[in-house]
Design a protein around this motif. Sequence first.
Motif, PDB file in Angstrom:
ATOM      1  N   LYS A  75     -21.600  66.629 -36.152  1.00 13.82           N
ATOM      2  CA  LYS A  75     -22.176  65.305 -35.928  1.00 13.82           C
ATOM      3  C   LYS A  75     -21.055  64.263 -35.898  1.00 13.82           C
ATOM      4  CE  LYS A  75     -26.006  64.530 -35.846  1.00 13.82           C
ATOM      5  NZ  LYS A  75     -26.987  64.414 -34.713  1.00 13.82           N
ATOM      6  N   ASN A  76     -20.938  63.578 -34.766  1.00 14.04           N
ATOM      7  CA  ASN A  76     -19.944  62.510 -34.608  1.00 14.04           C
ATOM      8  C   ASN A  76     -20.609  61.151 -34.776  1.00 14.04           C
ATOM      9  OD1 ASN A  76     -17.866  64.390 -33.894  1.00 14.04           O
ATOM     10  ND2 ASN A  76     -18.732  64.506 -31.829  1.00 14.04           N
ATOM     11  N   PHE A  77     -19.822  60.180 -35.251  1.00 12.23           N
ATOM     12  CA  PHE A  77     -20.340  58.832 -35.484  1.00 12.23           C
ATOM     13  C   PHE A  77     -19.440  57.792 -34.816  1.00 12.23           C
ATOM     14  CE2 PHE A  77     -22.193  61.260 -38.927  1.00 12.23           C
ATOM     15  CZ  PHE A  77     -23.479  60.751 -39.022  1.00 12.23           C
ATOM     16  N   VAL A  78     -20.059  56.644 -34.479  1.00  8.58           N
ATOM     17  CA  VAL A  78     -19.361  55.562 -33.777  1.00  8.58           C
ATOM     18  C   VAL A  78     -19.629  54.236 -34.480  1.00  8.58           C
ATOM     19  CG1 VAL A  78     -19.066  54.353 -31.577  1.00  8.58           C
ATOM     20  CG2 VAL A  78     -19.623  56.783 -31.595  1.00  8.58           C
ATOM     21  N   LEU A  79     -18.601  53.400 -34.546  1.00  9.77           N
ATOM     22  CA  LEU A  79     -18.750  52.038 -35.060  1.00  9.77           C
ATOM     23  C   LEU A  79     -19.103  51.129 -33.885  1.00  9.77           C
ATOM     24  CD1 LEU A  79     -18.352  50.018 -37.458  1.00  9.77           C
ATOM     25  CD2 LEU A  79     -16.008  49.740 -36.625  1.00  9.77           C
TER      26      LEU A  79
END
Length: 354
Positions: free
Chosen positions: A188-192
């Motif tokens: 799971k990748n996350f972005v600001l």
Amino acid sequence: MTRITDTSAVQPKIKVQLFYSYAMYHKLLVMAALLVAGCKDPDVVNGGEASNWGEQPTLPVVSGVATFSLNANEDYVSVMGTTTPRMPNFPALATKTGIVRGYVADLSGKPLQGAYIGIRSTATGGYYSGASAETDAKGYYEISIPWGAAEFYAAGYTIDYGEGRAVLSLSSADGKLGSFPSAAGLVKNFVLLSYGVYSKDILSQKPRDQTNYAGGTLYITYNVSDPSSVFNPPTYIPENAEIQVTLTPDGPGLYGETRTFVIQKRASLLNYGFQIMNIPVGRYTISTKLRNGPSLQMEAVGRYANLYPYFGLIPATASGTAKLLFTPDSRSGNETIPNRSNWGSLQIKVELPN
């Protein structure tokens, strides 16, 4: 005369060289096959020091002036609409049994070090066990998942904002969150984000809920003159007058946004306020007036008024114009809920000068 030479001492060396050459040849074949298939080097696929972010798409351009007109019945607007910016390109990762892992980046594709990711699992009986990690210099995190049905309870990152610091929630790059079995593992990748919709499924149910948007939120409140009432102070807004709020960036936003927003709202006894949501994160000058009329007095009110010295309406009481920084729900610690805005709805009361 025939010379006899003992070759037993060199034979092992020959065997080693042949084995080494075969191994190199095999690795080259594997890498060539991966390249043909459009994959990355195995070390990249499995994470670690070889992580390669590659070329990133250009940032979305958010500039110019956007004007919105709300009629008497409307009481909210998302100034960046219902879209989410395109995601950056992440290094490929393979799933590991019993492990959740991934990357955290900003919208430009820059890895973010120190982002906090937390998961928790529950088994029969409802007891939770949790685990967390912070991303390294390559934006990578890896967590051993406690046994049970797992979910993300936190994903946050702290930025310098104005004269202080603010914690922002992180958005899952695929727009999805939910429980998953611990044994299976997950990537799971996350972005600001500085603006955008976290989940269109939730948005369809709660379009006026500011926590569905990554951008900042204002709530403009006012009193309206009632012709049927004997109590109509001169500071009340006349019915059918248009309140005009202008937000002008004080320099580029988090990702270079420079768009000015003009929101016009027709005052009515049907409601006494309206929300301006999903404003790109940045510093603004706010000005309020009646359209084709005088400037309005502004005052920060509600739960966030004067809560923190470096956020909100500055000064807290102003005539015509003031500085504006959005107010976070929490100032420190990255344990914020993923896919849910950490910005509070700053309330500003407007009225005619007395």
